[in-house]
Design a protein around this motif. Structure first.
Motif: not given
Length: 663
Positions: A342-349
């Motif tokens: 989830e953190a990876d996804g947010l960082e990508r966003y």
């Protein structure tokens, strides 16, 4: 050298040329790898430290989980080890354990990629989800740079893409840059530039030329002509019309300079990769700093911290006795993994959001393939110092462009190539050079220089720039006497001839380098005599800067030692007013006084790589107020360039013989 492609050449000729470039790149990679292995095979940890390839010892100050659940380590070296090093973002490195009782060849290693470097700390993104046991076994840890295959892989991939391009924009750009199709230009109206700027006529013409170019434009900037200023102006005018541009250069230093200049002009810029100059201004424009300043960063941090707590909790159950503990451990690990995703996804966003709003992205040529920007394309790509970049490196950003602007000067230092065979085959010939020769219309030369006295400029202008350079009124007649009247009368250009003195060169067999101690002593004697009237106390706000240049490492080593033993000069070296080095170490720099020891003196007129006249062009044009050269005219005069130089110093009254200096 490479085959010259005639206008409207068959695609086959271009493909053949690019295949040769690819073969030369392979030769260079092999040679680079061999030299790397040779240097490191028998080198001790201390020797590798001195070469900047190793930090030792290091301590792990933090463990995190990065993209894909892989461990990221923060490593710190002792504060006392402030030495220069070659670690930078994107380089491959491996953590090693210097474990008591194990041989050096049997050291365990953990490989990864460097993702951040700051003073004495760096981040290593490893390839493992868990750390191996030896990391905690009590032996000292160190980190080694490993061979940089990434750059070669990216260059080779870009070349393959360029060769395979058919019927698309990349195929067009390839054919135009290599001279097989004409470059197109719009009729640009001679309007004032939108952004106010004190540019001169030739600089304005270059910016307008960039605006008019539909395919490619070249800004040709001889020494001191304000190439960076002009390029920044061209970028500013371009981002008025385009949403986002990419600005690249082969070196981190050149990328840093452009990033700073753009930031100073209020441009929203993101610097990808690792700044080599650790200034606060630069750091604030790195992607990491921008992510941390994003409004959703708190959320991201909280996710990572919670995931880390779960992971630590799970690792407490290492001795799992029962089914319940095993299940608990599995559940915690799954929770940690889900949160990391989830953190990876947010960082990508967050990253996408930042890149969506940015006006300029800056990076090295290889940095254009950074995973965060790999998918992006640009209307315009700017490449600075393009005349110092290997052709395959330039194709990496060009493959993402609709239009290309190259800036540089092919009459200064070419790119460094380690393989002699690749040099002979023509790998030093850059894309900049090919394009300027085959498409002369795409280039605009800057013609007013703001660095040096007109007599220092004039010889370079005649030899390399068709006599077109002009000295700006602010520097045209500014010699040492304008800096301080006590220097009067002085000559801006002076050649001290050692012919007939028997100052013969000596070759150092171990390094195959050349030295000429007597010539070095004479140069320093003349320099000390020249500086006699100089009183540093009178010029505290504007101290004199001096550069001593020699073409050979052995001569430089002798000069450095001799300066340290010289009472008048050692103080200047201590206060960093005087520096000694090769031409390469002065590239892009300038000094009030430049003193050059030409070193070669023999009975058969052999001048070795003094015959690389572009290197000498760089050396001579570092000087602002005074250029002093010492050499043997009977050895040098057999080469047409030095013969012309000797005639020039006679003409301007700057020729002196070493006899005049003897008491």
């Amino acid at each position: 050298m490479s085959d010259t492609v005639s206008p409207y050449a068959e695609p086959y000729a271009i493909e053949k040329e690019l295949r040769r470039v690819q073969a030369m790149l392979k030769l260079e990679q092999q040679e680079d790898l061999e030299q790397f292995k040779l240097k490191n095979a028998k080198a001790s940890i201390q020797e590798r430290q001195q070469r900047g390839l190793t930090w030792y010892p290091v301590t792990i100050t933090q463990e995190d989980i990065g993209f894909g659940g892989k461990v990221v380590l923060e490593l710190e070296r002792p504060a006392g080890q402030q030495g220069l090093h070659l670690f930078q973002v994107g380089k491959n490195a491996s953590l090693f354990g210097n474990i008591p009782g194990r041989a050096a060849t049997d050291r365990p290693t953990l490989s990864g990629v460097i993702t951040s470097v700051r003073r004495n700390k760096l981040l290593l993104a490893t390839t493992k989800e868990d750390l191996p046991d030896w990391v905690h076994e009590g032996g000292k840890l160190g980190i080694d740079l490993t061979f940089d295959e990434v750059s070669y892989r990216e260059m080779d991939y870009a070349l393959g893409k360029v060769m395979g391009a058919y019927g698309d924009r990349l195929a067009d750009l390839r054919d135009i840059l290599l001279g097989a199709k004409p470059a197109r230009f719009r009729n640009e109206k001679a309007d004032d530039l939108f952004y106010p700027s004190p540019l001169n006529e030739s600089q304005v013409a270059a910016v307008r030329h960039v605006q008019a170019a539909q395919d490619v434009a070249i800004i040709h900037g001889p020494p001191g002509t304000g190439k960076t200023t002009t390029l920044v102006q061209a970028i500013l005018e371009t981002i008025r019309r385009e949403r986002r541009v990419l600005v690249c250069a082969p070196s981190n230093t050149a990328v840093d300079l452009l990033t700073e200049k753009l930031a100073e002009r209020g441009v929203n810029v993101i610097r990808m990769g690792n700044p080599s100059r650790v200034s606060d201004l630069l750091l604030e424009h790195t992607l990491d700093a921008q992510v941390m300043a994003h409004k959703r960063y708190g959320e991201l941090r909280s996710l990572r911290q919670t995931a880390e707590q779960y992971r630590e909790e799970a690792s407490k159950h290492t001795r799992t006795f029962g089914w319940e503990e095993r299940e608990q451990r599995r559940h915690l690990k799954e929770e940690a993994k889900a949160m990391h995703q989830e953190a990876d996804g947010l960082e990508r966003y967050i990253t996408e959001d930042l890149l969506e709003q940015v006006q300029v992205i800056t990076c090295t040529l290889v940095g254009a393939s950074n995973r965060n920007i790999r998918h992006l394309t640009y209307e315009t790509v700017f490449i600075d110092e393009a005349a110092q970049a290997l052709e395959p490196g330039c194709w990496i950003p060009i493959a993402k462009a609709q239009r290309v602007v190259l800036a540089g000067d092919h009459q200064q230092l070419p790119p460094t190539v380690k393989s002699e065979k690749a040099v002979k085959e023509g790998l030093r010939e850059t894309l900049f050079e090919k394009c300027i020769k085959r498409q002369p219309d795409v280039s605009r030369m800057l013609t007013v220089q703001y660095r040096m006295h007109e007599q220092i400029m004039e010889f370079s202008s005649e030899q390399f720039y068709e006599g077109r350079l002009l000295a700006a009124p602010t520097v045209a007649h500014v010699g040492l006497e304008a800096y301080d009247l006590r220097f009067a009368p002085d000559l801006p250009v002076e050649f001290l001839d050692t012919a007939g003195f028997g100052f013969l060169e000596i070759t150092i067999p171990e390094s195959r380098s050349t030295a000429n101690p007597e010539e070095a002593d004479l140069l320093l004697k003349r320099l000390a005599q020249l500086l006699e009237p100089y009183d540093a106390a009178d010029h505290e706000d504007d101290p004199l800067s001096i550069g001593v240049i020699a073409p050979y490492r052995a001569q430089i080593n002798y000069l450095k030692d001799a300066v340290e033993e010289n009472d008048e000069l050692s103080g200047l070296m201590l206060h960093r007013q005087l520096s000694v080095g090769t031409v390469d170490s002065f590239q892009g720099q300038e000094r009030d006084i430049i003193a050059i020891s030409l070193t070669r003196s023999n009975s058969h007129g052999e001048i070795g790589f003094l015959s690389d006249i572009r290197r000498m062009n760089v050396g001579m044009t570092r000087a602002r107020k005074k250029l002093l050269l010492v050499g043997d005219s009977s050895t040098l005069g057999s080469h047409p360039f030095y013969k012309a130089f000797l005639e020039y110093v006679e003409r301007v009254g700057g020729y002196r013989t070493a006899w005049e200096l003897q008491d």
